[in-house]
Write an enzyme that holds these catalytic residues in place. Structure first.
Site: not given
Ligand code: IMO
Ligand code: MG
Length: 430
Positions: A11-12, A17, A39, A223, A299, A301-302
């Site tokens: 993720g991230d 973008k 996020g 994710q 999402t 701030g960690r």
């Molecule tokens: P984007 O779309 C990064 C991570 C959480 C946790 C695990 C499970 O911005 O890339 P959850 O709340 O989904 O049950 O958490 O998944 N996680 C993400 N990490 N980017 C995200 O979304 C994430 N959505 C969930 O940190 O480790």
């Molecule tokens: Mg993100």
């Protein structure tokens, strides 16, 4: 042309973008899984917008956005996001559609998510605390409540009553927490139902008709593949199929209608939350990446954990999504490092392995085998043509492409919409 854009790591990766940029060429932009755990940060001119549930592509004028059946929806979060956009003069009215079959995130899902994390102690998943896991668990155990159920008030009350009798027992006996009131949730959700009704339709029908008419669709994954419940580092994953397969089940568009899969990958690796991360850097270089890359969750701030690019990880992503191309992001964050490493294998129990082990214990004990590349002093920030990149940056990019077995068509050199090297736009034929 129908394109699926996915995250290739944890993720991230900068999907927001890339999706924002490519949406210009699409007619429909579609979320197919996850919920407001995502996020997506988009920088347009002087404005920074963070979206969690609404498709990023809707920021482009005149596009139609869809939240598919595979997404879990917290209607409160959805309505707040719609009004945040309205306040920025971005209206989604008449161009946002929500699947009537999507499952709802209920207040007890969030409570169970938080309580379950608390009891896990140092084995916690590190979830975003949005109720995602419990909402998908209810969907799979056939006790979930869907958007369409809200419009049949007797059925809604009945399903809620049955569910609450189970949930309140769990809260009382296991977590020693107070019960939820049937009446409060019922009234709250009936109010949401009225507000979201204009957006709710059969989105599978909408999307398939759009394809029949020759429209271009962009499916926005949230994710990343290594957070996918089937293909990720289980149990340190999210609860949906964030890989390309989810685009089909999460929308009702058959797999043979999906043409290309673009994977977004960061020029290094980050992870937020717990779980194995073989190429993690806990030293000064990791800190430099976090500072330079502003690696703090959009999402929650960690601070994000940072490490070298893991070619083993992304090669597996390329394989299981049958990816057609890659977008490499945040290259500029590596500017100024004297050398840059790529993880090319792992050492597990004294043996060298070149595939990601499925066993959690093996992954947790895996140490990275690194290949070093010389860095570059020049700034790559904002560069928009490939040949202007320093030679060492070009060498690094080509090494990634060779190691993961996929061509790199886009390279992002800053958070801004225009600051991207586009070697080939997936929506434009060669
Ligand atoms: P984007 O779309 C990064 C991570 C959480 C946790 C695990 C499970 O911005 O890339 P959850 O709340 O989904 O049950 O958490 O998944 N996680 C993400 N990490 N980017 C995200 O979304 C994430 N959505 C969930 O940190 O480790
Ligand atoms: Mg993100």
């Amino acid at each position: 042309m129908n394109l699926v854009v996915i995250g290739t790591q944890w993720g991230d990766e900068g999907k927001g973008k890339i999706v924002d940029l490519l949406s210009e060429y699409a007619d429909y932009v579609i979320r197919y899984q996850g919920g407001h755990n995502a996020g997506h940060t988009i920088v347009i001119g002087e404005k920074t917008i963070v979206l969690h549930l609404i498709p990023t592509g809707l920021l482009q004028e005149g596009k139609t956005g869809v939240i598919g059946n595979g997404v879990v929806i917290n209607p409160k979060a959805l309505l707040e996001e719609i009004s945040t956009l309205n306040n920025q003069n971005i209206s989604v009215s008449g161009r946002l559609y929500i699947s009537e079959s999507a499952h709802l995130i209920m207040p007890y899902h969030q409570k169970l998510d938080l309580e379950s994390e608390k009891t896990k102690g140092n084995k916690k998943i590190g979830t975003t605390g949005r109720g995602i896991g419990p909402a998908y668990a209810d969907k799979m155990s056939r006790s979930g409540i869907r958007i369409c159920d809200l419009f049949d008030q007797d059925l809604f009350r009945e399903r809620l009553e049955t569910k609450l009798s189970e949930i309140n027992t769990i809260l009382d006996h296991i977590y020693h927490a107070p019960p939820f009131s049937l009446e409060d949730i019922y009234q709250e959700y009936i109010t949401y139902a009225k507000a979201i009704k204009p957006y709710v339709i059969n989105t599978a029908q909408l999307l398939n008709t759009a394809i029949d008419e020759g429209k271009d669709l962009l499916f926005e994954g949230a994710q990343g593949t290594h957070l996918d419940v089937d293909h990720g580092t289980y149990p340190y994953v999210t609860s949906s199929n964030s890989g390309a397969g989810g685009a089909s089940t999460g929308t009702g568009v058959g797999p043979t209608r999906l043409d290309e899969v673009l994977g977004v990958t960061k020029a290094y690796t980050t992870r937020v939350g717990s779980g194995p991360f073989p190429s993690e850097l806990t030293d000064d270089i990791g800190e430099t990446l976090r500072e330079n890359g502003n690696e703090f969750g959009a999402t929650t701030g960690r601070p994000r954990r940072c490490g070298w690019f893991d070619a083993i990880q992304v090669r597996h992503t390329v394989r299981i999504n049958h990816m057609t191309s890659l977008a490499l992001t945040k290259l500029d964050v590596l500017d100024g490092l004297s050398e840059i490493a790529i993880c090319v294998a792992y050492k597990v129990d004294g043996k060298t392995v070149t595939e990601m082990p499925s066993s959690l214990r093996s992954l947790e004990t895996a140490s990275p085998i690194l290949k070093y590349f010389p860095g570059w002093d020049e700034s790559t920030n904002g560069i928009t043509s490939y040949h202007k990149l320093p030679q060492n940056a070009q060498n690094y990019i080509e090494a990634i492409s060779d190691l993961v077995g996929c061509k790199i068509d886009l390279i992002s050199t800053s958070a801004k919409r225009g600051e991207t090297i586009v070697r080939k736009n997936p929506f434009c034929s060669p």
